[in-house]
Structures are given as structure tokens and as C-alpha cells.
Design a protein around this motif. Structure first.
Motif, PDB file in Angstrom:
ATOM      1  N   ALA A  12       3.288  94.823  82.904  1.00  0.00           N
ATOM      2  CA  ALA A  12       3.694  93.557  82.287  1.00  0.00           C
ATOM      3  C   ALA A  12       3.109  93.470  80.885  1.00  0.00           C
ATOM      4  O   ALA A  12       1.940  93.813  80.673  1.00  0.00           O
ATOM      5  CB  ALA A  12       3.210  92.385  83.136  1.00  0.00           C
ATOM      6  N   GLU A  13       3.900  93.034  79.943  1.00  0.00           N
ATOM      7  CA  GLU A  13       3.474  92.991  78.546  1.00  0.00           C
ATOM      8  C   GLU A  13       2.136  92.273  78.406  1.00  0.00           C
ATOM      9  O   GLU A  13       1.980  91.121  78.822  1.00  0.00           O
ATOM     10  CB  GLU A  13       4.520  92.285  77.689  1.00  0.00           C
ATOM     11  CG  GLU A  13       4.118  92.217  76.221  1.00  0.00           C
ATOM     12  CD  GLU A  13       5.152  91.511  75.363  1.00  0.00           C
ATOM     13  OE1 GLU A  13       4.942  91.424  74.154  1.00  0.00           O
ATOM     14  OE2 GLU A  13       6.168  91.038  75.916  1.00  0.00           O
ATOM     15  N   SER A  14       1.167  92.939  77.807  1.00  0.00           N
ATOM     16  CA  SER A  14      -0.135  92.327  77.531  1.00  0.00           C
ATOM     17  C   SER A  14      -0.946  93.279  76.681  1.00  0.00           C
ATOM     18  O   SER A  14      -0.645  94.477  76.600  1.00  0.00           O
ATOM     19  CB  SER A  14      -0.895  92.022  78.840  1.00  0.00           C
ATOM     20  OG  SER A  14      -1.205  93.208  79.530  1.00  0.00           O
ATOM     21  N   GLY A  15      -1.981  92.737  76.038  1.00  0.00           N
ATOM     22  CA  GLY A  15      -2.869  93.567  75.243  1.00  0.00           C
ATOM     23  C   GLY A  15      -2.172  94.316  74.130  1.00  0.00           C
ATOM     24  O   GLY A  15      -2.648  95.359  73.678  1.00  0.00           O
ATOM     25  N   GLY A  16      -1.027  93.799  73.655  1.00  0.00           N
ATOM     26  CA  GLY A  16      -0.293  94.463  72.583  1.00  0.00           C
ATOM     27  C   GLY A  16       0.675  95.518  73.061  1.00  0.00           C
ATOM     28  O   GLY A  16       1.450  96.053  72.263  1.00  0.00           O
ATOM     29  N   GLN A  17       0.665  95.849  74.373  1.00  0.00           N
ATOM     30  CA  GLN A  17       1.573  96.882  74.885  1.00  0.00           C
ATOM     31  C   GLN A  17       2.841  96.241  75.422  1.00  0.00           C
ATOM     32  O   GLN A  17       2.787  95.293  76.205  1.00  0.00           O
ATOM     33  CB  GLN A  17       0.892  97.695  75.988  1.00  0.00           C
ATOM     34  CG  GLN A  17       1.782  98.795  76.565  1.00  0.00           C
ATOM     35  CD  GLN A  17       1.071  99.676  77.568  1.00  0.00           C
ATOM     36  OE1 GLN A  17      -0.135  99.857  77.481  1.00  0.00           O
ATOM     37  NE2 GLN A  17       1.798 100.218  78.522  1.00  0.00           N
ATOM     38  N   ASN A  18       3.974  96.781  75.009  1.00  0.00           N
ATOM     39  CA  ASN A  18       5.260  96.271  75.461  1.00  0.00           C
ATOM     40  C   ASN A  18       5.442  96.549  76.959  1.00  0.00           C
ATOM     41  O   ASN A  18       4.824  97.449  77.518  1.00  0.00           O
ATOM     42  CB  ASN A  18       6.383  96.946  74.672  1.00  0.00           C
ATOM     43  CG  ASN A  18       7.557  96.028  74.457  1.00  0.00           C
ATOM     44  OD1 ASN A  18       7.571  94.900  74.931  1.00  0.00           O
ATOM     45  ND2 ASN A  18       8.561  96.489  73.735  1.00  0.00           N
ATOM     46  N   ALA A  19       6.284  95.753  77.590  1.00  0.00           N
ATOM     47  CA  ALA A  19       6.527  95.920  79.016  1.00  0.00           C
ATOM     48  C   ALA A  19       7.306  97.209  79.293  1.00  0.00           C
ATOM     49  O   ALA A  19       8.020  97.727  78.438  1.00  0.00           O
ATOM     50  CB  ALA A  19       7.306  94.720  79.549  1.00  0.00           C
ATOM     51  N   ASP A  20       7.150  97.704  80.521  1.00  0.00           N
ATOM     52  CA  ASP A  20       7.895  98.894  80.942  1.00  0.00           C
ATOM     53  C   ASP A  20       9.388  98.605  81.041  1.00  0.00           C
ATOM     54  O   ASP A  20       9.814  97.464  81.265  1.00  0.00           O
ATOM     55  CB  ASP A  20       7.415  99.348  82.322  1.00  0.00           C
ATOM     56  CG  ASP A  20       6.148 100.183  82.247  1.00  0.00           C
ATOM     57  OD1 ASP A  20       5.906 100.816  81.201  1.00  0.00           O
ATOM     58  OD2 ASP A  20       5.402 100.195  83.243  1.00  0.00           O
TER      59      ASP A  20
ATOM     60  N   ASN B 281       2.281  97.906  70.514  1.00  0.00           N
ATOM     61  CA  ASN B 281       2.768  99.271  70.659  1.00  0.00           C
ATOM     62  C   ASN B 281       3.897  99.330  71.668  1.00  0.00           C
ATOM     63  O   ASN B 281       3.944  98.570  72.631  1.00  0.00           O
ATOM     64  CB  ASN B 281       1.640 100.237  71.022  1.00  0.00           C
ATOM     65  CG  ASN B 281       0.842  99.777  72.218  1.00  0.00           C
ATOM     66  OD1 ASN B 281       1.266  99.932  73.366  1.00  0.00           O
ATOM     67  ND2 ASN B 281      -0.332  99.192  71.986  1.00  0.00           N
ATOM     68  N   ARG B 282       4.799 100.227  71.398  1.00  0.00           N
ATOM     69  CA  ARG B 282       5.912 100.535  72.299  1.00  0.00           C
ATOM     70  C   ARG B 282       6.094 102.046  72.245  1.00  0.00           C
ATOM     71  O   ARG B 282       5.498 102.711  71.375  1.00  0.00           O
ATOM     72  CB  ARG B 282       7.185  99.813  71.848  1.00  0.00           C
ATOM     73  CG  ARG B 282       7.712 100.225  70.489  1.00  0.00           C
ATOM     74  CD  ARG B 282       9.057  99.604  70.174  1.00  0.00           C
ATOM     75  NE  ARG B 282       9.604 100.118  68.927  1.00  0.00           N
ATOM     76  CZ  ARG B 282       9.470  99.537  67.752  1.00  0.00           C
ATOM     77  NH1 ARG B 282       8.801  98.399  67.653  1.00  0.00           N
ATOM     78  NH2 ARG B 282       9.996 100.090  66.670  1.00  0.00           N
TER      79      ARG B 282
END
Length: 883
Positions: free
Chosen positions: A507-515, A597-598
Motif C-alpha cells: 500500500a502506498e506509503s513512505g514515498g513508495q507507490n502502490a503495487d 519512487n515508482r
């Protein structure tokens, strides 16, 4: 008694009574309804709401708080401040009213040498809810207070709730009588300046089913476990115990006023207007220190805007006191010196804090220099026109073009006796924001109201989240939502939100996009578009149903796109590597303030003044790729937050962390950060790091963007192909391309200058001929010339040159250029013609009617433009007729 000592005594008193001392949560707390923590109980809300089980029965804290609703009132009264500290003690189903009253009474009235605060018991008054006879009797029993010093009040004053369904209950407030010099006798009911509230004891005992207003709600049932929540204003207690008049004069605040007085040459207490400015400075400098310390950076939205506004109001108040130089480098260290005793982390992080604050002041000083001139001009025009209101579009221009926040425009307008069309300004701002946020709103807007999600969490418990261990799970559908409501099914072609009992999706969090990935079931399939955590513990998947029908209780396979996850891991680990490389090259103050990031892409914001040089960017990129080549191990470990801090793990400012945190190491101490994202197993798996840009994202903050993995290689391949094309075109070697291009550019510029010289000579030559052949119109020499292909300043230069060549008689020169397929016109009239009453700004109107345009100017020169080239001959005829 020092404020820090009052704080220490409070915590020691409750720790001795069996309470767990809980450190203050950061001002940026994980609560979708709050910009900042604004009350001491906010970090404990999940326990009071029953969303989480508290790890203790009793707790105590001194919580940092910021309230921003009354920023304009700061300094005008002695009660309003933005940053404050709230002492609290909390019971979760343990002691109740009697225990809370006993603990409060003993702390405030015990002698100082016995660890208490030493208030005179005869000066203490309390209020209780009019129907709470139990609390009244307990105050008489525990404290021996007489009836006349226990005052009844209604729901509006003495009943507490969160404003939403949930816990509520009566409260009892403790007041100190400051003496007759502060107002009339008669207790809090008579005067709350003389009788100052210092502590509120909340007795949570009821569950509310509906809350329409603070004093209008429905009680569903008694709470199964009764709780205590108290709040003591530390600054209020401090100024009472220090014998001061208000919170601005206590030991943690007043030194900033003293320093500001020294810098400005003004005296605090001599003038009310100046005193307001001094208080604004003291409050806002301390608030800015604490906000930056907790990770807020100045910006134009939400929390960043609040910080920017606070710092800029402080700086401007110093200017209004007559101090023109940089103020924060003098004032911020004074505030640090007073706050570091309670918050030692401020001193350790002061290099970063000061860097952010000082850069914001420098940016604002530049803004003031430019914007103030524009404001003064606009204000002057408004007054000259007889109006009393500055237009909304002018206020918007000041904000959008010159960085003037609307509150500054309002203040400056008020100082000049003007109002501002705020409605017009807000409308223009709304239009701008609507355009800028359309995509984000479409994606995230469904999570604004969390009621449905909380109901699902209450019914089924937290999601079994397996993103760290697998890319596939067998799952069951627990809940379906569509268009903000529950639904039993979602048909093919529709969008829906899905809650599963377990999931492998990040799940999107910490700057990382969701799967990304799919949900598949017997006869159906859905594409996962987004994954969020709208409430803590619950994972929600936004999906588009591609085939079949998705229903409640469906058993399905949840599958993360493997390539997507690999790219996401490369990007997130790459972010950590770039952060470590930045700190290696630039130093320890280059701390991350945000990231995104993605797969294949990352961006990282960090505190830094000024653009990075090409050499610095090269060094950062090389340090990052050197770490990849060394194939450093990447590890994740769960540990208590104090242990993580002890080993030097970096926390992302603005994030909220629990008692146990996840620490990601790349190469051991080289990169050690708190992080909940997904990562590669060794640094070489990132593939490559290619930095593509360095840009500013506000005062004191930079942003680097980079590509990793295949995206990085593809970017480099495109660069290689571009170089190969240039070498082929230029017939040279790759290393010689820059020199050849520079040579071509130099020759092109030289040719352009020569063309401009020839063009000017041609125009000057034509001007002489045109002046000689001027047409006589009733004693006036008229030159009406169409200059094909000429535009802009060349039209003006030609008209003035022709006019200068006719000195012996009245002359009117009209030149209309046709560059860009639109007519541009200049009318020039010499002094002799002006003496005859001929004015260029009148003739420009005649011309404008014929060429579909307009213009303006003065009697000697006027210019304008139009849209119709076909009207040029008619325009010349109209000028001649007018003469």
C-alpha cells in the motif's frame, strides 16, 4: 520555577504514581483530520476510540502542540499562541474520577520542596458539569473545597467529545485566582482573566451515537471501560509560577523578545503596537523552530504554508520595528538555547533547522523587495480611483507572481486603510488549485471520509499484510465499496474498492507507490489500480473489474505484478543509496525531507541552499554507483525506536513511527534508515543510478531526480544514440562534439548580429526617403508607411527616426508593421504638430478602429496593435481624414 522544571516535576509525579512516561509525538502526526497535533490526547486517540489496545493502563506525557486558527490574534492578546506544550495524564480503564482528582490536587498543592508545584489551596477554584454531582462531592472529599469554590457549568463548557460518534464525558476544570488586580471576584463564572484555567480533567464515561454540536449529541450507552484524559497548559502554569503577566514573558519565550528589542532599539512595554510585534516574533520564532525540528519545510500548501507564514510574519514584524537586516540568524539560536533543555534533539539537528529557516528568510527578503513595490503601486492606484478595496486579481497576482501570501497582503492593505476582495482572490486560487490537483483528487479523493473503513476494521480486524514475504496470496473479499458506499457486487467495467482478509500488495506509503497486479477468481478478473491504507491497519485496493462479477466472500488469488515489484524495490533502495551518496558528498546536513519512487524512477527532496554544481552531481552519481558495484548487503530489522536512534538510523522528517520500527541497512552504517518499503537484497540489484535533474522546491530545499534499473540503462542508451547522431551530422568524433557545437553557435550568433546591423541600416535608409516624401495635409507633413515583416521595437525605432528627420514643420508619422501576421502600430507626433492640437494618443484610437485593435500612449508617441492586416490602408486614410 523554570518551565523545563515544571515539565520534569509533572512527569516525575505521574511516573511515581505508576504511569508510563510517553515521549511527545512529532507535531506531524498520522491523523487525516489534522495538520498538526493540537491537543495532548491526539496520540492516544486510537486507544480511546477502541481501534488499538493500549500497551499500558496509565500514561503521562508532555505533548508538543500547534494551533493555527488564531494566527492573526497572536500578540494582540496574551492568550493566543501557536506552539504550546500540554501536560497530560491518561487512564485506560484503570483509575477514574477520584484518582484523577487526587493526582491533580496533590501535584498542584504539594509544597515545592516535596516535589509539587506549590499553589496556594485557597486560590484554587474548580468547575464541574451541572449534573455531575459525583465530581462535586469528590472535590469536597479529596481537596476539601467549599461549595462556593466549585461552580456548575453547562455542556458547552464542561462536556468533552471529539465532535464525532465515539467516547465523551463530563469534565472538571481547575482555575487559579490571580488576585483582585486582575478582575472582579466571583470565580470563573465572573471573570476568566482573574480566574485562569490551568488544567482540564476529562471523565470519559459515555459512548455517543451522534454529535451535532458540542452541546447537542445522543448518548448511546455507558462505556464498558471508563477513561481519564487530562490537559494542563504548561505555559500557563509557567507564567503563574514565574510571576509573569502572560505566556510571552516566561523563561522559554521572553529572551527572544529581549533580543528583538536589542536589535531594533525599541523597548518592550513602551508601545502597544510594538508590543504586539514583539510577541508575534517571540511566538513565531519558537513555533518555527519546533516545526522545522519535526520535519516541516516551508511551502505553499498545508503544513508548509503555515510554517512559511509564521517565519515571514516574524521577519516582517522585525522590519516594522525598524530592523532591516537578516533577523532569524540572531533570534533562532536564542529560542534554541531555551528549548533544548526539554528537547535536546533540537541542538543536535540545529544545522539543518537553521539552514531551512535562514533560506526562507532570504527568499522572503527578496519577495518583499519585489512585491512591496507592486503592492504600493496597486494600493496607490486603488486610492487614486476612489476605491477602498484592492481587487482580487491584484491580490492573486501578488501571490502567484511575487510569492506574497494573502495574509501579508491583507495586513499591508489594512495598514493603508484598504480592504481586499478576498472572495475574488479565493476564487482565482480555487481555479488554479482545481487545475493543478485534478489528477490527484481523482485518485485519492475517495479516502476523505473514513467512516466506512473504520466500520470494516471494527468488524474484521486488521488486514493480514504479506507484502514483505510473497507476491501471491489466496484471499477472501471482506468488503466492497463503490462511489463512497458499500456494495454487494461489482460488475465488469466498474471501479470498486476491495478489502481482502490478506494481501501481498504494497500500500502506498513512505514515498513508495502502490503495487500493480490483478485479482483473479473463478470466472472473473480485476486490475489493481491503487492500494491505500485509509485507516491504520486496513489495506484497501482500488480495482477495475475486467471480467465477471466480484462479490462479497469471493475466494480469489491476489497477484502482484512481479516486474512492477522488482522495479519498485530498485527505486526504493535506489532512493536510500542516493540519500547516502548526497550525505557523503555534501555533508550530514543534506538530510532527506521527502521522497517519491515508482518502478524505474525516484525523486528525493533534501535540505540544501543553492543548485548543485555539475561536479557535485557527478560526485553524487559516482558515489551511488560505486555502492552498487560493491554489491552491498541490504537488510531489514525490527527494533525499538530508542535502539534505532542509538545506532544512528535516520528517520524521514514528518513521518510518524510506532514503538517498534523497521530499519533498512545498505552496507551497514553507510545507509541506515527507518523505512517500511520494499527493497532489493543486495545493492547491485538496483542496476544503475542515473541522476537526471537537480531543481529547487522552495527555500532551502532541493530535489534530485534519478532513473534506476532498466529505465536508467534506456536513458543512457538514448543519450548515446543522440551523441551518435550528432557525430554523424557534424562529421566528427564524440569527444569533439561540444567544441563543434560551440563553434556553430558562435558563428550563428555572429551572423545574427550582422543581419541585425544590415536590417537597421536598411530601416535608417528607408526613413530618410520616407521623410523626404512626406505628404502635406493642411500644412502637416504626414508619413504613413506599411513596414512588411517588421515588428516590435523596430516599428517604434523607425517611426521615431522619421519624425526626427522632419524639423521644419508640423509632422505626424504612422508606421504599421506586419510581422507575425498581425499589425503593430506606432504614431509619433513632433512638437510643432502638438502645438496645433494634434495628439498621438488620439490618432491611435482612429487607427485601432480600422485594424481591429486598440492602443494608448501620450501626445508625442502612442502605440498599439490589431488583428486585421486588411484594414491598414483604411487606417492610413482615416488618419489623413482626421488631420
Amino acid at each position: 520555577m523554570d518551565t523545563a522544571e515544571i515539565r520534569r516535576r509533572f512527569l516525575a509525579h505521574f511516573e511515581a504514581a505508576g504511569h508510563t512516561v510517553v515521549p511527545s509525538a512529532p507535531l506531524l502526526f498520522d491523523d487525516p483530520n489534522l495538520l498538526f497535533v493540537n491537543a495532548g490526547m491526539v496520540p492516544f486517540k486510537p486507544y480511546f476510540l477502541g481501534q488499538e489496545t493500549p500497551p499500558f493502563d496509565r500514561a503521562t506525557s508532555v505533548q508538543k502542540c500547534v494551533r493555527t486558527l488564531d494566527i492573526e490574534e497572536v500578540g494582540k492578546t496574551t492568550r493566543h499562541g501557536t506552539f504550546f506544550q500540554m501536560n497530560g495524564n491518561f487512564s485506560f480503564g484503570d483509575y477514574f474520577k477520584e484518582g484523577a482528582i487526587e493526582l491533580a490536587w496533590s501535584l498542584i498543592t504539594n509544597p515545592v520542596d516535596a516535589g509539587g508545584l506549590g499553589f496556594d489551596p485557597d486560590r484554587i477554584w474548580v468547575t464541574v458539569l451541572h449534573s455531575d454531582t459525583e465530581a462535586r462531592e469528590l472535590w469536597k472529599k479529596v481537596a476539601g473545597l467549599p461549595d462556593e469554590r466549585i461552580q456548575n457549568r453547562g455542556l458547552l463548557d464542561n462536556y468533552w467529545n471529539m465532535g464525532v460518534p465515539g467516547p465523551g464525558g463530563p469534565c472538571s476544570e481547575i482555575y487559579v485566582d490571580r488576585g483582585p488586580q486582575y478582575g472582579p471576584d466571583g470565580g470563573p463564572e465572573a471573570d476568566e482573566d482573574r480566574f485562569l484555567e490551568i488544567w482540564n480533567l476529562v471523565f470519559m464515561q459515555e459512548e455517543l451515537s451522534a454529535v451535532r454540536a458540542k452541546d447537542d449529541f445522543d448518548v448511546l450507552a455507558p462505556l464498558p471501560k471508563k477513561n481519564i484524559d487530562t490537559g494542563m497548559g504548561l505555559e500557563r502554569v509557567a507564567y503563574l509560577l514565574q510571576g509573569k503577566e502572560n505566556m510571552y514573558e516566561i523563561d522559554e519565550v521572553f529572551p527572544v523578545i529581549a533580543k528583538a528589542a536589542e536589535m531594533s532599539g525599541k523597548r518592550y512595554g513602551a508601545d502597544h503596537v510594538d508590543d504586539v510585534r514583539f510577541r508575534v516574533i517571540a511566538d513565531h520564532v519558537r513555533s518555527g523552530l519546533m516545526l522545522i525540528g519535526d520535519g516541516v519545510t516551508p511551502g505553499n500548501e498545508a503544513r508548509g504554508y503555515v510554517l512559511r507564514r509564521l517565519l515571514r510574519r516574524a521577519v516582517r514584524s522585525m522590519r516594522l520595528l525598524g530592523y532591516e537586516g537578516p533577523a532569524l540568524p540572531e533570534l533562532l539560536p536564542v529560542s534554541l538555547d531555551k528549548m533544548k533543555r526539554s528537547y535536546p534533539e533540537l541542538e543536535a539537528d540545529f544545522a539543518r533547522i537553521s539552514q531551512v529557516a535562514y533560506a526562507e528568510e532570504e527568499a522572503f527578503r527578496s519577495t518583499l523587495a519585489k512585491g512591496t513595490q507592486v503592492f504600493d503601486l496597486a494600493a496607490g492606484e486603488t486610492k487614486t480611483s476612489g476605491a477602498t478595496q484592492l481587487s482580487g486579481d491584484k491580490a492573486f497576482q501578488l501571490h502567484d507572481t511575487y510569492g506574497f501570501p494573502i495574509d501579508l497582503t491583507l495586513e499591508m492593505a489594512a495598514e493603508q486603510g484598504l480592504s481586499v476582495d478576498e472572495e475574488g482572490f479565493r476564487g482565482l486560487m480555487a481555479e488554479q488549485r482545481a487545475r493543478a490537483k485534478a489528477d490527484a483528487k481523482a485518485k485519492k479523493g475517495s479516502h476523505a471520509d473514513t467512516t466506512l473503513y473504520r466500520q470494516t476494521l471494527d468488524a474484521h480486524g486488521p488486514t493480514d499484510w504479506q507484502a514483505y514475504t510473497t507476491l501471491t496470496t489466496e484471499s477472501r473479499v471482506l468488503a466492497l465499496y463503490a462511489q463512497g458506499a458499500t456494495t454487494p457486487a461489482a460488475a465488469a467495467g466498474t471501479l470498486a474498492e476491495v478489502v481482502l482478509d490478506r494481501t501481498p500488495f504494497y500500500a502506498e506509503s513512505g514515498g513508495q507507490n502502490a503495487d500493480a497486479g490483478t485479482l483473479s477468481w473463478d470466472g472473473g478478473r480485476a486490475e489493481v489500480l491503487d492500494v491505500q491504507r485509509p485507516v491504520r491497519g486496513l489495506v484497501v485496493h482500488q480495482v477495475r473489474v475486467l471480467e465477471g462479477e466480484l462479490t462479497l466472500d469471493t475466494l480469489l488469488s491476489a497477484d502482484v505484478d512481479r516486474d512492477w515489484r522488482v522495479g519498485a524495490c530498485q527505486a526504493h533502495s535506489g532512493t536510500h543509496v542516493v540519500h547516502a551518496a548526497l550525505r557523503e558528498v555534501l555533508g550530514p546536513t543534506a538530510l532527506q525531507s521527502g521522497s517519491y519512487n515508482r518502478p524505474g524512477y525516484l525523486r528525493l527532496d533534501f535540505g540544501w541552499n543553492g543548485a548543485l554544481s555539475p561536479e557535485q552531481l557527478h560526485d553524487v552519481e559516482e558515489a551511488a554507483n560505486r555502492a552498487l558495484r560493491e554489491d552491498l548487503p541490504v537488510s531489514a530489522a525490527i527494533m525499538p525506536l530508542p535502539k534505532a536512534r542509538e545506532i544512528g538510523a535516520l528517520a524521514l522528517f514528518g513521518e510518524t513511527y510506532g514503538e517498534d520500527v523497521r530499519v533498512i541497512e545498505i552496507g551497514g552504517p553507510w545507509s541506515r534508515e527507518l523505512c517500511g518499503g520494499t527493497h532489493v537484497q543486495r545493492s547491485s540489484q538496483i542496476g544503475t543510478v542515473v541522476i537526471t535533474s537537480d531543481s529547487s522546491v522552495g527555500a532551502g530545499n532541493r530535489r534530485v531526480e534519478a532513473l534506476v534499473g532498466l529505465e536508467g540503462f534506456r536513458y543512457l542508451a538514448k543519450e548515446r544514440d543522440l551523441v551518435l547522431q550528432l557525430t554523424d551530422l557534424l562529421k566528427t568524433k564524440p569527444d569533439d562534439v561540444p567544441g563543434r557545437v560551440q563553434d556553430l553557435v558562435s558563428r550563428l550568433r555572429a551572423s545574427e548580429k550582422e543581419l541585425e546591423r544590415l536590417k537597421t541600416a536598411q530601416l535608417l535608409g528607408a526613413a530618410g526617403d520616407l521623410a523626404k516624401n512626406a505628404k502635406d495635409v493642411d500644412g502637416v507633413a504626414l508619413v504613413a508607411h506599411r513596414a512588411d515583416g517588421v515588428g516590435g521595437s523596430d516599428v517604434r525605432q523607425m517611426a521615431l527616426d522619421i519624425r526626427g528627420r522632419i524639423q521644419d514643420r508640423p509632422a505626424v508619422v504612422v508606421v504599421i508593421g506586419t510581422a507575425g501576421d498581425k499589425p503593430s502600430v506606432v504614431v509619433a507626433v513632433n512638437p510643432a504638430a502638438q502645438e496645433r492640437g494634434i495628439a498621438a494618443n488620439q490618432l491611435i484610437g482612429v487607427i485601432g478602429e480600422k485594424i481591429g485593435g486598440r492602443g494608448g500612449g501620450k501626445a508625442d508617441v502612442a502605440q498599439g496593435g490589431g488583428t486585421d492586416l486588411g484594414g491598414i490602408d483604411a487606417a492610413f486614410a482615416a488618419v489623413e481624414a482626421a488631420l
